[in-house]
Design a protein around this motif. Structure first.
Motif, short mmCIF file in Angstrom:
data_model
loop_
_atom_site.label_atom_id
_atom_site.label_comp_id
_atom_site.label_asym_id
_atom_site.label_seq_id
_atom_site.Cartn_x
_atom_site.Cartn_y
_atom_site.Cartn_z
N ALA A 73 11.42 -12.76 -37.19
CA ALA A 73 12.27 -13.13 -36.03
C ALA A 73 13.10 -12.03 -35.71
O ALA A 73 13.13 -11.58 -34.17
N LEU A 74 13.69 -11.30 -36.53
CA LEU A 74 14.34 -10.14 -36.14
C LEU A 74 13.51 -9.02 -35.75
O LEU A 74 13.76 -8.18 -34.51
N SER A 75 12.11 -8.85 -36.15
CA SER A 75 11.28 -7.98 -35.70
C SER A 75 10.80 -8.35 -34.25
O SER A 75 10.55 -7.35 -33.27
N LEU A 76 10.75 -9.76 -33.96
CA LEU A 76 10.49 -9.95 -32.34
C LEU A 76 11.84 -9.48 -31.61
O LEU A 76 11.47 -8.95 -30.38
N LEU A 77 12.79 -9.55 -31.99
CA LEU A 77 13.96 -8.97 -31.21
C LEU A 77 13.89 -7.53 -31.13
O LEU A 77 14.08 -7.02 -30.12
N GLN A 78 13.78 -6.93 -32.17
CA GLN A 78 13.44 -5.40 -32.26
C GLN A 78 12.42 -4.87 -31.25
O GLN A 78 12.48 -4.10 -30.44
N LEU A 79 11.15 -5.85 -31.30
CA LEU A 79 9.99 -5.51 -30.26
C LEU A 79 10.62 -5.57 -28.92
O LEU A 79 10.34 -4.75 -28.10
N ALA A 80 11.27 -6.77 -28.61
CA ALA A 80 11.72 -6.89 -27.18
C ALA A 80 12.62 -5.72 -26.77
O ALA A 80 12.34 -4.95 -25.73
N CYS A 81 13.68 -5.19 -27.68
CA CYS A 81 14.23 -4.08 -27.42
C CYS A 81 13.71 -2.59 -27.32
O CYS A 81 13.71 -2.14 -26.12
#
Lengths: 281, 593
Positions: free
Chosen positions: B267-275
């Motif tokens: 989930a954190l990776s998805l956030l990181q990807l978006a950023c």
């Protein structure tokens, strides 16, 4: 001898060449002159085998060159922007088309002939425009091509240098006995260098002939306009009182042009009067 | 008047003409077929080794637990800290880098090429080496603390602090500011500011009203690039920040390794990807604007020698400051790695202070109770093996990509499918740039740990991840060079009698070959120093040098610290040699980022 038969080439809807035919005899220099976009460069590309025509054919000594790849034609081409290889020295550029053990010596000799003695090791990117032009010329001359094509070889240089190099270039081509096609949009160059001049416009050949006849007797209205300002005067061919044949106009009677041509006595004629042709008696 | 135009007429030879046409079409068709096949192969590679891992992250991350993660105040505290430290680092980096950028843009001086070579140092210096360097300089057992202790002054722990993180980020990115802004600035016409001065503006106003606005595209692009690097910084934050600090990148790693909470990590990776994707997109837009600066001027015109003593002095201070910033951690590392200052655990008798090669010798030991099953020096061997495989893979992938993008398709032969393929290829370069190393590592961990493609035991797993990370750099090194080969050169060679094979050998190969060596050196250095993806994918029996440094630096004891430093020095030498090769072979005027 190079003979070109009915070359036609289109790029999409643009007609680059239309039924272009001509011949260049061995040892002869022909200039092709015309405004930019008249098909001059396309013509050279097709003769060099870098491009294929839609129809028509290129022959050398009556042998078709269709299908022969560029590097087997033995035709040299000097590019408008020289296309010097940036990763090679001037000497290596000139030696590129040569083979054998003494190719570097030959390259040095030719560099000397074009006035660049001692330039072998120079980086071509540090050379001036005129020096680059000479390296490009030396490179094109070095393999002794059976036909050398020059695409606006002086086009990128300034006026003064161009005038100086036109003379040098002519002398060099004569000295090498080089069969050549020389493309330019500059009349002074074209007439100064040529045995034969071919005028092109919109992919068509408008006129071919020796420089004198093309300049003095433009084949049509377009060629006349292209070759420069002048006034047209209507006249009539008449035998004068002294028995000489001349052209009678409203501003007096004029002698016939010096080369052979035919117009019946009594025929209507249009005279072209150019400023540089007028002299005070 | 009728001219005497003679025309040569002859029979049209249609047969031979048609033959030549047919041949030419066949060869053009062959090239475009080959291009299409190449594009498909490259895209297929990305489907398997990029999109599939990313899909695995989405598969694991998108779950009811994702809402918990996103609703967690801790998550937003971490996002906040990631942005805050990145913004602060960026501002400080700009402040440190701009005087240097001005100096190299406007003046010529002795030592300029040395300064330029020096600014290449941090570019691919492994994060773990830099972290070890700062540890040797300002860490608990670093030079500054040793000095303070010998003066009987209090010894503050400078590592495990925000200051240490910021310092390392400045070390890394000052180079980017100097090069990106400096290069752009060096082509700005100084007469514009001079014109402002003649209109009555003082120095400050001329700068603020004329120079600064003209410089803003380069400034923005540099700032954004630095921000992206700071935002995704991993090794530096992990080692120098210590347990108190966590960026998104570090948190993903901890969730994976410390807490085994893969859904939260995903989930954190998805956030990181978006950023990172948003940031990369903005950066790409900005840097496109950079390529066409107004009033481009040659540096001959914009640069002058340092005339007055005051200017010389100011320049000397700037250069000395930059040398200190860029060299001190590395020098501290080198010196500390050969200096023994404290007793070993269990060492009897007098403590021998002084120079020692013990730490290097210890790299060959394989003690029991170590975290590894192999001697530390073997880790360096693994790193070099991985790096060589990465070089091969990334050239195997990068050269065809650059070829497909650089070679213009023949006129009229552009099919729609091919056009789409080209566009797809262009954007593929962006994907790894917009994906952080940890995200990529997590994707590999999730995707290739199970059927149908279980690569967990494959020695190719880490090089494959490194290949994706190196891919944009490889393509961006090759592409401008390949595009710089003008078709005229090949045509000129042909008219000089060169067969297609000779044209390739004498024209394409020498020019591309140089760029390919640079690209290979890039891939080598990137793989050698890569820590983020490697940290997630490494296996105990096959550690890399960076992983070994991390494991030693975190352990107590002077010997472990010394080993970390010695290992860092070896890694630094290996990386520095490839950077030197890059600098030596770099072709002038080719884009760097």
């Amino acid at each position: 001898m190079l003979t070109v038969h009915h070359l036609t080439k289109t790029f999409g809807a643009v007609l680059a060449l239309s039924e272009v035919s001509f011949a260049v005899k061995t040892g002869e220099v022909m200039t092709v002159i015309g405004p930019s976009g008249c098909g001059k460069s396309t013509l050279l590309s097709i003769i060099a085998g870098l491009d294929t025509p839609d129809s028509g054919d290129v022959h050398w000594n009556d042998q078709s060159l269709a299908g022969a790849p560029t590097h087997e034609r033995g035709f040299g081409l000097m590019f408008q922007d020289y296309a010097l290889f940036p990763h090679m020295s001037a000497g290596d550029n000139v030696a590129f088309g040569l083979s054998g053990n003494d190719k570097h010596r030959t390259a040095s000799e030719i560099l000397e002939r074009v006035g660049l003695a001692g330039f072998e090791k120079r980086d071509v990117q540090t050379l001036s425009g005129g020096e680059q032009q000479r390296v490009a010329l030396a490179r094109a001359l070095a393999p002794r091509p059976r036909l050398l094509m020059l695409d606006e070889p002086l086009g990128a240089l300034d006026r003064a240098l161009r005038e100086q190099l036109t003379g040098e270039l002519r002398a060099l081509l004569r000295e090498f006995g080089q069969t050549a096609i020389y493309v330019t949009h500059d009349q002074q160059e074209a007439f100064g260098i040529a045995d034969t001049v071919m005028v092109m416009n919109g992919g068509r050949v408008e006129q071919t002939g020796n420089p004198e006849s093309v300049y003095r007797c433009p084949a049509n209205e377009w060629v006349r306009r292209f070759l420069g300002p002048g006034r047209l005067i209507e006249g009539r061919v008449e035998r004068g009182a002294d028995g000489e044949i001349g052209i009678s106009t409203t501003i007096g009677t004029w002698p016939l042009p010096p080369h052979e041509w035919s117009a019946p006595i009594g025929g209507e004629i249009i005279l072209l009067l150019r400023a540089e042709g007028v002299r005070k008696k | 008047m009728d001219g005497d135009c003679g025309e040569v007429r002859s029979q049209k030879t249609e047969v031979s003409n048609q033959k030549s046409e047919g041949k030419s079409q066949r060869s053009e068709g062959g090239v475009s077929d080959f291009r299409l096949l190449t594009s498909i192969a490259i895209i297929l590679f990305f489907v398997v080794f990029y999109f599939y891992p990313m899909a695995a992250i989405i598969g694991r991350g998108v779950s009811p637990a994702m809402l918990d993660t996103l609703a967690d105040a801790d998550t937003w505290r971490i996002v906040g800290f990631t942005c805050w430290q990145a913004a602060l680092s960026t501002l400080l980096t700009l402040a440190v880098g701009l005087p240097g950028a001005y100096l190299v843009a406007r003046y010529t001086f002795r030592g300029q090429s040395l300064l330029r070579a020096l600014t290449a140092v941090p570019f691919v210096m492994p994060t773990l080496v830099v972290a070890a360097g700062f540890n040797a300089l300002i860490g608990k057992r670093g030079w500054i603390n040793l000095l303070l202790a010998s003066l009987r002054l209090p010894t503050p722990a400078l590592t495990h602090s925000l200051a240490a993180i910021l310092l390392a980020h400045i070390f890394y990115n000052t180079t980017i500011v100097i090069r990106l802004v400096g290069d752009y600035w060096s082509h700005l016409d100084p007469r514009l500011a001079q014109a402002a001065r003649t209109l009555g503006a003082n120095r400050l106003r001329a700068f603020a009203a004329v120079t600064l606005p003209l410089l803003s595209p380069a400034l923005l692009a540099a700032a954004l690039l630095v921000f992206i690097f700071d935002f995704t910084s991993f090794g530096v934050v992990l080692v120098l920040g210590g347990p108190r600090f966590a960026t998104l990148e570090v948190e993903i790693y901890r969730q994976t390794f410390a807490f085994f909470d893969l859904p939260a990590a995903a989930a954190l990776s998805l956030l990181q990807l978006a950023c990172t994707f948003a940031l990369t997109l903005i950066y790409t837009r900005l840097s496109a604007r950079l390529s066409a600066p107004a009033n481009l001027r040659s540096t001959e015109f914009t640069q002058k020698p340092l005339h007055t003593l005051r200017r010389k002095l100011a320049a000397a201070i700037i250069v000395a400051g930059l040398f200190a910033l860029l060299l001190s951690p590395l020098a501290a590392l080198g010196a500390r790695s050969v200096t023994r200052l404290e007793a070993e655990r269990g060492q009897r008798g007098e403590i021998q202070r002084g120079l020692t090669l013990d730490y290097y010798r210890a790299l060959f030991d394989n003690e029991r109770g170590e975290a590894f099953f192999v001697s530390p020096i073997a880790a360096l061997g693994n790193s070099i093996r991985y790096a060589l495989i990465t070089v091969m893979l990334s050239l195997l992938l990068g050269i065809p990509t650059a070829w497909a993008l650089a070679t213009p398709s023949p006129v009229g032969a552009v099919s729609t499918a091919e056009g789409r393929g080209g566009g797809l290829l262009e954007s593929l370069i962006l994907l790894p740039l917009g994906t952080s190393a940890i995200t990529l590592g997590l994707g590999f961990l999730l995707a290739f740990n199970r059927a149908p493609l279980n690569l967990r035991a494959s020695p190719l797993l880490i090089p494959l991840a490194h290949t994706l990370i190196a891919f944009p750099f490889v393509v961006r090194t090759l592409l401008p060079t390949w595009r710089s080969i003008r078709p005229q050169w090949r045509r000129a060679a042909a008219t000089l009698g060169a067969s297609p094979a000779k044209v390739w050998r004498r024209i394409d190969l020498p020019i591309i070959g140089r760029a390919a060596i640079v690209a290979a050196a890039f891939a080598f250095a990137i793989s050698l120093g890569e820590f983020g993806a490697t940290a997630l994918l490494t296996r105990p029996e096959l550690p890399t040098a960076a992983v070994a440094i991390y494991s030693f630096i975190g352990k107590p004891g002077a010997l472990n610290f010394g080993r970390a430093l010695a290992m860092s020095v070896l890694l630094m030498i290996a990386t520095a040699s490839s950077i030197l090769l890059i600098e030596k072979l770099r072709i002038k005027g080719v884009a760097e980022f």
